[in-house]
Motif scaffolding. Structure first.
Motif, PDB file in Angstrom:
ATOM      1  N   ALA A  47       0.815  -1.220   0.000  1.00 28.01           N
ATOM      2  CA  ALA A  47       0.000   0.000   0.000  1.00 28.01           C
ATOM      3  C   ALA A  47       0.849   1.271   0.000  1.00 28.01           C
ATOM      4  O   ALA A  47       0.368   2.336  -0.401  1.00 28.01           O
ATOM      5  N   SER A  48       2.087   1.186   0.432  1.00 28.98           N
ATOM      6  CA  SER A  48       2.933   2.380   0.471  1.00 28.98           C
ATOM      7  C   SER A  48       3.286   2.877  -0.929  1.00 28.98           C
ATOM      8  O   SER A  48       3.802   3.983  -1.089  1.00 28.98           O
ATOM      9  N   SER A  82       0.358   1.983   4.677  1.00 25.23           N
ATOM     10  CA  SER A  82       1.629   1.482   4.149  1.00 25.23           C
ATOM     11  C   SER A  82       1.792  -0.020   4.343  1.00 25.23           C
ATOM     12  O   SER A  82       2.869  -0.565   4.103  1.00 25.23           O
ATOM     13  N   ALA A  83       0.735  -0.700   4.764  1.00 26.16           N
ATOM     14  CA  ALA A  83       0.810  -2.128   5.063  1.00 26.16           C
ATOM     15  C   ALA A  83       0.688  -2.981   3.801  1.00 26.16           C
ATOM     16  O   ALA A  83       0.245  -2.504   2.756  1.00 26.16           O
ATOM     17  N   PRO A  84       1.069  -4.258   3.887  1.00 24.35           N
ATOM     18  CA  PRO A  84       0.806  -5.187   2.778  1.00 24.35           C
ATOM     19  C   PRO A  84      -0.623  -5.714   2.858  1.00 24.35           C
ATOM     20  O   PRO A  84      -1.133  -5.973   3.947  1.00 24.35           O
ATOM     21  N   TYR A  85      -1.254  -5.871   1.695  1.00 21.81           N
ATOM     22  CA  TYR A  85      -2.635  -6.357   1.632  1.00 21.81           C
ATOM     23  C   TYR A  85      -2.715  -7.542   0.677  1.00 21.81           C
ATOM     24  O   TYR A  85      -2.060  -7.554  -0.372  1.00 21.81           O
ATOM     25  N   LEU A  86      -3.552  -8.506   1.041  1.00 20.94           N
ATOM     26  CA  LEU A  86      -3.873  -9.611   0.153  1.00 20.94           C
ATOM     27  C   LEU A  86      -5.167  -9.288  -0.573  1.00 20.94           C
ATOM     28  O   LEU A  86      -6.170  -8.941   0.066  1.00 20.94           O
ATOM     29  N   LEU A  87      -5.152  -9.393  -1.906  1.00 18.81           N
ATOM     30  CA  LEU A  87      -6.320  -9.063  -2.722  1.00 18.81           C
ATOM     31  C   LEU A  87      -6.750 -10.274  -3.537  1.00 18.81           C
ATOM     32  O   LEU A  87      -5.907 -11.069  -3.964  1.00 18.81           O
ATOM     33  N   GLU A  88      -8.035 -10.384  -3.768  1.00 22.13           N
ATOM     34  CA  GLU A  88      -8.576 -11.354  -4.710  1.00 22.13           C
ATOM     35  C   GLU A  88      -8.949 -10.597  -5.974  1.00 22.13           C
ATOM     36  O   GLU A  88      -9.766  -9.667  -5.936  1.00 22.13           O
ATOM     37  N   LEU A  89      -8.350 -10.955  -7.098  1.00 21.52           N
ATOM     38  CA  LEU A  89      -8.529 -10.222  -8.350  1.00 21.52           C
ATOM     39  C   LEU A  89      -9.293 -11.074  -9.365  1.00 21.52           C
ATOM     40  O   LEU A  89      -8.701 -11.952 -10.016  1.00 21.52           O
ATOM     41  N   GLY A 114      -4.731  -6.435  14.169  1.00 25.72           N
ATOM     42  CA  GLY A 114      -4.951  -5.640  15.372  1.00 25.72           C
ATOM     43  C   GLY A 114      -4.516  -4.201  15.239  1.00 25.72           C
ATOM     44  O   GLY A 114      -4.723  -3.537  14.212  1.00 25.72           O
ATOM     45  N   GLU A 115      -3.895  -3.683  16.293  1.00 25.31           N
ATOM     46  CA  GLU A 115      -3.471  -2.275  16.350  1.00 25.31           C
ATOM     47  C   GLU A 115      -2.459  -1.935  15.258  1.00 25.31           C
ATOM     48  O   GLU A 115      -2.469  -0.834  14.707  1.00 25.31           O
ATOM     49  N   LYS A 116      -1.610  -2.890  14.929  1.00 24.68           N
ATOM     50  CA  LYS A 116      -0.601  -2.655  13.899  1.00 24.68           C
ATOM     51  C   LYS A 116      -1.258  -2.409  12.540  1.00 24.68           C
ATOM     52  O   LYS A 116      -0.804  -1.563  11.765  1.00 24.68           O
ATOM     53  N   ALA A 117      -2.349  -3.138  12.257  1.00 24.10           N
ATOM     54  CA  ALA A 117      -3.066  -2.955  10.994  1.00 24.10           C
ATOM     55  C   ALA A 117      -3.659  -1.557  10.906  1.00 24.10           C
ATOM     56  O   ALA A 117      -3.679  -0.949   9.826  1.00 24.10           O
ATOM     57  N   GLU A 118      -4.145  -1.023  12.023  1.00 19.55           N
ATOM     58  CA  GLU A 118      -4.738   0.317  12.037  1.00 19.55           C
ATOM     59  C   GLU A 118      -3.647   1.391  11.913  1.00 19.55           C
ATOM     60  O   GLU A 118      -3.794   2.363  11.175  1.00 19.55           O
ATOM     61  N   THR A 119      -2.558   1.198  12.652  1.00 18.05           N
ATOM     62  CA  THR A 119      -1.481   2.189  12.662  1.00 18.05           C
ATOM     63  C   THR A 119      -0.833   2.331  11.290  1.00 18.05           C
ATOM     64  O   THR A 119      -0.525   3.439  10.834  1.00 18.05           O
ATOM     65  N   TYR A 120      -0.602   1.197  10.622  1.00 17.43           N
ATOM     66  CA  TYR A 120       0.118   1.211   9.349  1.00 17.43           C
ATOM     67  C   TYR A 120      -0.814   0.938   8.165  1.00 17.43           C
ATOM     68  O   TYR A 120      -0.376   0.428   7.118  1.00 17.43           O
ATOM     69  N   ALA A 121      -2.078   1.322   8.296  1.00 15.11           N
ATOM     70  CA  ALA A 121      -3.071   1.018   7.256  1.00 15.11           C
ATOM     71  C   ALA A 121      -2.669   1.537   5.881  1.00 15.11           C
ATOM     72  O   ALA A 121      -2.928   0.895   4.863  1.00 15.11           O
ATOM     73  N   SER A 142       1.198   3.717  -3.191  1.00 13.31           N
ATOM     74  CA  SER A 142       0.205   4.659  -3.712  1.00 13.31           C
ATOM     75  C   SER A 142      -0.634   5.239  -2.590  1.00 13.31           C
ATOM     76  O   SER A 142      -1.043   4.518  -1.684  1.00 13.31           O
ATOM     77  N   PRO A 143      -0.935   6.545  -2.651  1.00 21.36           N
ATOM     78  CA  PRO A 143      -1.826   7.148  -1.647  1.00 21.36           C
ATOM     79  C   PRO A 143      -3.262   6.666  -1.782  1.00 21.36           C
ATOM     80  O   PRO A 143      -4.079   6.893  -0.892  1.00 21.36           O
ATOM     81  N   PHE A 144      -3.589   6.000  -2.910  1.00 18.77           N
ATOM     82  CA  PHE A 144      -4.960   5.526  -3.137  1.00 18.77           C
ATOM     83  C   PHE A 144      -5.216   4.131  -2.561  1.00 18.77           C
ATOM     84  O   PHE A 144      -6.346   3.673  -2.540  1.00 18.77           O
ATOM     85  N   PHE A 145      -4.154   3.440  -2.132  1.00 17.92           N
ATOM     86  CA  PHE A 145      -4.336   2.118  -1.511  1.00 17.92           C
ATOM     87  C   PHE A 145      -4.485   2.327  -0.010  1.00 17.92           C
ATOM     88  O   PHE A 145      -3.765   3.157   0.570  1.00 17.92           O
ATOM     89  N   PRO A 146      -5.359   1.601   0.719  1.00 19.89           N
ATOM     90  CA  PRO A 146      -6.260   0.566   0.213  1.00 19.89           C
ATOM     91  C   PRO A 146      -7.663   1.076  -0.143  1.00 19.89           C
ATOM     92  O   PRO A 146      -8.535   0.268  -0.441  1.00 19.89           O
ATOM     93  N   ARG A 147      -7.881   2.415  -0.115  1.00 20.00           N
ATOM     94  CA  ARG A 147      -9.222   2.936  -0.432  1.00 20.00           C
ATOM     95  C   ARG A 147      -9.693   2.470  -1.800  1.00 20.00           C
ATOM     96  O   ARG A 147     -10.880   2.206  -2.004  1.00 20.00           O
ATOM     97  N   LEU A 148      -8.754   2.374  -2.734  1.00 16.65           N
ATOM     98  CA  LEU A 148      -9.106   1.987  -4.093  1.00 16.65           C
ATOM     99  C   LEU A 148      -9.739   0.598  -4.136  1.00 16.65           C
ATOM    100  O   LEU A 148     -10.699   0.362  -4.861  1.00 16.65           O
ATOM    101  N   PHE A 149      -9.218  -0.335  -3.333  1.00 19.61           N
ATOM    102  CA  PHE A 149      -9.748  -1.696  -3.333  1.00 19.61           C
ATOM    103  C   PHE A 149     -11.188  -1.708  -2.817  1.00 19.61           C
ATOM    104  O   PHE A 149     -12.060  -2.366  -3.376  1.00 19.61           O
TER     105      PHE A 149
END
Length: 373
Positions: free
Chosen positions: A83-84, A115-122, A106-113, A86-93
């Motif tokens: 996610a780092s 710039s975190a890595p995300y798993l996507l189904e495409l 948990g808290e880490k997911a919220e803090t680094y939302a 693009s400024p549009f990730f993860p809102r774009l998904f």
């Protein structure tokens, strides 16, 4: 006997106990043949895409579409996106109705939302795909497409998103064989290619990463230029999975890669900022000097770029290696002392000044008009 040996090895070597006793080294069978089929496909450039399509900006390059998905309309692949990038990730998904989940919890997911890595189904043919794969041409910086930015890695699997999520979460942070922890940057296509190439002859380690038959194929798209595809040649589910860790041969490979990268960076800096040395000695001598300075710094437990640069420049300025410049051996004593790295830098520079003022060492290029750097 393992616990007894481990306990004794800790007493013998405080810093690296498992160098003496490495309990899992026999669990890594190695084959003589490669266990993954690796194929590299060229992705058309922006100019080439525009030459065949008026709407290249809104199309997924055919080579990507045909490799990442099968022919079925309901087909899908997965991606681990950084996610780092693009400024549009993860809102774009979320806005596009894509199923996704953060690999952090948990808290880490919220803090680094952001710039975190995300798993996507495409899903195949989804409207978001051109944004992920198309190139931007001249509009690269301002554009909404990310095809050239190494945004993530891609996977073929019949598993559900939750199953893959649980699997990949276990690979973000791994211990090495001595108990130290590191990030595995498998969401970086360049890092993942290096990682899989390194494991080509280690089926038990591949079985752990592919989780048996869970992952069918892995795709690395590098800078929008190449699509690299990995597919197991053997049935990885028949192998016992290795422990999820960085083994000794991997740490040694990482170290060599880091060494080369760091030395290359320092060489480039010297060539750019101090071309007089390359002009006087030749580029080959500059490279050898930097490599020697790196080894010397490593022996002195100095890891900073500034330290290596200091030793390399001193060598080039005074015409000999730092550990041979001082007849009284004070420079070498400073290097091998228990001082901090910053203290060593300070006292080395002070000793250079003393030796130069005493005319015991001199700037080798002064006759050519080059000033002290």
């Amino acid at each position: 006997m393992r616990e007894i040996l481990y306990s004794e090895s800790q007493k013998l070597s405080k810093n690296q106990p498992l160098f003496l006793f490495y309990p899992d080294r026999n669990l890594l069978p190695q084959t003589t043949k490669l266990n993954l089929k690796k194929q590299i496909y060229s992705i058309p450039s922006w100019v080439e895409q525009c030459a065949v399509s008026t709407f290249a900006l809104f199309e997924v390059p055919p080579i990507i579409e045909t490799r990442l998905w099968n022919n079925e309309p309901s087909d899908k692949c997965y991606a681990v996106i950084n996610a780092s990038k693009s400024p549009f990730f993860p809102r774009l998904f979320h806005g596009e109705g894509i199923r996704y989940a953060c690999l952090f919890q948990g808290e880490k997911a919220e803090t680094y939302a952001k710039s975190a890595p995300y798993l996507l189904e495409l899903p195949k043919g989804h409207e978001i795909l051109p944004r992920l794969f198309c190139r931007n041409g001249e509009n690269y910086v301002e554009g909404i497409n990310y095809g050239e930015r190494n945004i993530g890695t891609f996977f073929r699997s019949d598993a559900e998103l939750e199953e893959l999520l649980n699997h990949f979460r276990k690979w973000l942070i791994l211990p090495d064989y001595t108990g130290h922890y590191y990030y595995l940057r498998f969401l970086d296509p360049i890092a993942l290619e290096e990682y899989l190439d390194r494991l080509q002859t280690y089926p038990t380690k591949l079985a752990a990463f592919f989780n048996g038959k869970m992952i069918k194929k892995v795709f690395c798209i590098k800078c929008g230029d190449e699509l690299i595809e990995y597919e197991p040649i053997v049935d990885l589910s028949t192998f016992k999975q290795a422990k999820k860790q960085f083994d000794k041969f991997e740490i040694e490979a990482f170290t060599k890669l880091h060494d080369r990268s760091l030395c290359k960076k320092i060489i480039e800096e010297i060539m750019e900022q101090h071309p007089e040395f390359a002009n006087a000695y030749g580029k080959d001598i500059v490279e050898k000097t930097v490599n020697h300075a790196y080894r010397l710094a490593k022996a002195a437990q100095m890891k900073g770029t500034i330290s290596i640069l200091q030793l390399a420049l001193a060598n080039l300025i005074y015409g000999d290696s730092v550990n041979y410049l001082d007849p009284e051996n004070k420079l070498n004593n400073i290097l091998m002392s228990d001082l901090t790295e910053q203290q060593k830098q300070f006292y080395l520079e002070k000793r250079f000044d003393q030796l130069e003022k005493q005319a015991r060492i001199r700037h080798q290029l002064q006759p050519t008009g080059v000033h002290h750097v």
